[in-house]
Write an enzyme that holds these catalytic residues in place. Sequence first.
Site, PDB file in Angstrom:
ATOM      1  N   ARG A   4       4.630   1.963  -3.213  1.00 42.15           N
ATOM      2  CA  ARG A   4       3.270   2.397  -5.034  1.00 42.15           C
ATOM      3  C   ARG A   4       2.667   3.853  -4.693  1.00 42.15           C
ATOM      4  NH1 ARG A   4       6.337  -1.922  -5.371  1.00 42.15           N
ATOM      5  NH2 ARG A   4       5.388  -1.908  -3.023  1.00 42.15           N
ATOM      6  N   THR A   5       2.040   3.481  -3.800  1.00 42.94           N
ATOM      7  CA  THR A   5       0.685   4.033  -3.944  1.00 42.94           C
ATOM      8  C   THR A   5       1.345   5.364  -3.545  1.00 42.94           C
ATOM      9  OG1 THR A   5      -0.540   2.020  -2.484  1.00 42.94           O
ATOM     10  CG2 THR A   5      -1.764   4.557  -2.949  1.00 42.94           C
ATOM     11  N   HIS A  65      -9.329  -1.101  -1.838  1.00 39.69           N
ATOM     12  CA  HIS A  65      -7.870   0.116  -2.498  1.00 39.69           C
ATOM     13  C   HIS A  65      -8.682   0.628  -3.629  1.00 39.69           C
ATOM     14  CE1 HIS A  65      -3.828   1.558  -3.419  1.00 39.69           C
ATOM     15  NE2 HIS A  65      -3.218   0.514  -2.818  1.00 39.69           N
ATOM     16  N   ARG A 118      -3.867   6.994   3.321  1.00 36.09           N
ATOM     17  CA  ARG A 118      -3.833   4.993   4.053  1.00 36.09           C
ATOM     18  C   ARG A 118      -3.527   4.732   5.592  1.00 36.09           C
ATOM     19  NH1 ARG A 118      -0.335   0.653   0.953  1.00 36.09           N
ATOM     20  NH2 ARG A 118      -1.407   0.963  -0.168  1.00 36.09           N
ATOM     21  N   LYS A 125      -0.127  10.921  19.268  1.00 38.68           N
ATOM     22  CA  LYS A 125      -0.205  11.181  20.374  1.00 38.68           C
ATOM     23  C   LYS A 125      -1.361  11.126  20.647  1.00 38.68           C
ATOM     24  CE  LYS A 125       2.646  15.388  19.308  1.00 38.68           C
ATOM     25  NZ  LYS A 125       2.411  16.278  18.886  1.00 38.68           N
TER      26      LYS A 125
HETATM   27  N1   CP Z   1       0.165  -1.769  -4.494  1.00 43.07           N
HETATM   28  C1   CP Z   1       0.347  -1.192  -3.625  1.00 43.07           C
HETATM   29  O1   CP Z   1      -0.523  -0.700  -3.073  1.00 43.07           O
HETATM   30  O2   CP Z   1       1.684  -1.218  -3.009  1.00 43.07           O
HETATM   31  P1   CP Z   1       1.924  -0.325  -1.763  1.00 43.07           P
HETATM   32  O3   CP Z   1       1.830  -1.378  -0.150  1.00 43.07           O
HETATM   33  O4   CP Z   1       3.391   0.025  -2.055  1.00 43.07           O
HETATM   34  O5   CP Z   1       1.869   1.274  -1.951  1.00 43.07           O
END
Ligand code: CP
Length: 308
Positions: A51-52, A129, A101, A80
């Site tokens: 999703r993100t 998040h 991320r 590396k």
């Molecule tokens: N909700 C969420 O962060 O989903 P993903 O881990 O798929 O990005």
Amino acid sequence: MRHLISPLDLSVEELDDLLELAKDIEKNPKKYAHACDGMKLATCFYEPSTRTRLSFESAMLSLGGSVLGFAGADSSSAAKGESVADTMAVISCYADICAIRHPKEGAALVATTKAKIPVINAGDGGHQHPTQTLTDLLTISSLKGRLDNLTIGLCGDLKFGRTVHSLINALIRYSNVKFVLISPEELKIPDYIREEVLDKNNIEYVELERLEEALPDLDLLYMTRVQKERFFNEEDYVRMKDFYILTSEKMKLAREDMLVLHPLPRVNEIAVEVDDDPRAVYFKQAQYGVYVRMALILTLLKWRDEVC
Ligand code: CP
């Protein structure tokens, strides 16, 4: 230039403006179709995501921009031994804005030290998040019509669930928001959230183990998955993973207008049969994630241009 590392990096007024912009984007997508022509978004994902990462990419493409990036540490020079800060110094030469991320808490903040472009935290370990929180707030505001006067049940892995930590931080700024924290003993909310966020701000909350006990009182139920990737051993995960399963039978205990949210991915914690309940809005929530990320990209690029 501004970054988004924590939901608290935005004031309540800025957050309200961002949500209004996201609602306008939802209503008038064509108006924004060329807003980022010639701009590039880098998605630097050291940890898996559906999703993100894809909603960020969809957001930038919907604004007329382009995307580049990597979807795993193994396919970048992190394999590396390159540091996050050095990577970000380089990405600043290739893109106008970056979403990162990383499995380590604080990695997004470290990324800002050498970044010359706005950095967005797309999840740092079990910490925060913030763009999931923006997604959640847009979902609640759009479908409930308010962000105040809410009793919110947060259920599942409250220890490692970074979406829960960010959402609590954001929602305590609205009036008369109460939390029902539903988790097994081992997965209770961390002390620093309980003491530094809830207690310090005199926020009303209770901690329960039984979901059935909480359901009748809730305006919203925010389900979360047990975070397999944060457990130190498989045995503990297996013991915890099916602790909560929301079923149609349990939904009978809830109010007619109680919404069920989930940041997704779902594993077993919501039975598939619940998807057909009109109160289950987690797939709509994923769609709101695109509108709010479009609004965020526009806002951060506007702030950068005001400074440059
Ligand atoms: N909700 C969420 O962060 O989903 P993903 O881990 O798929 O990005």
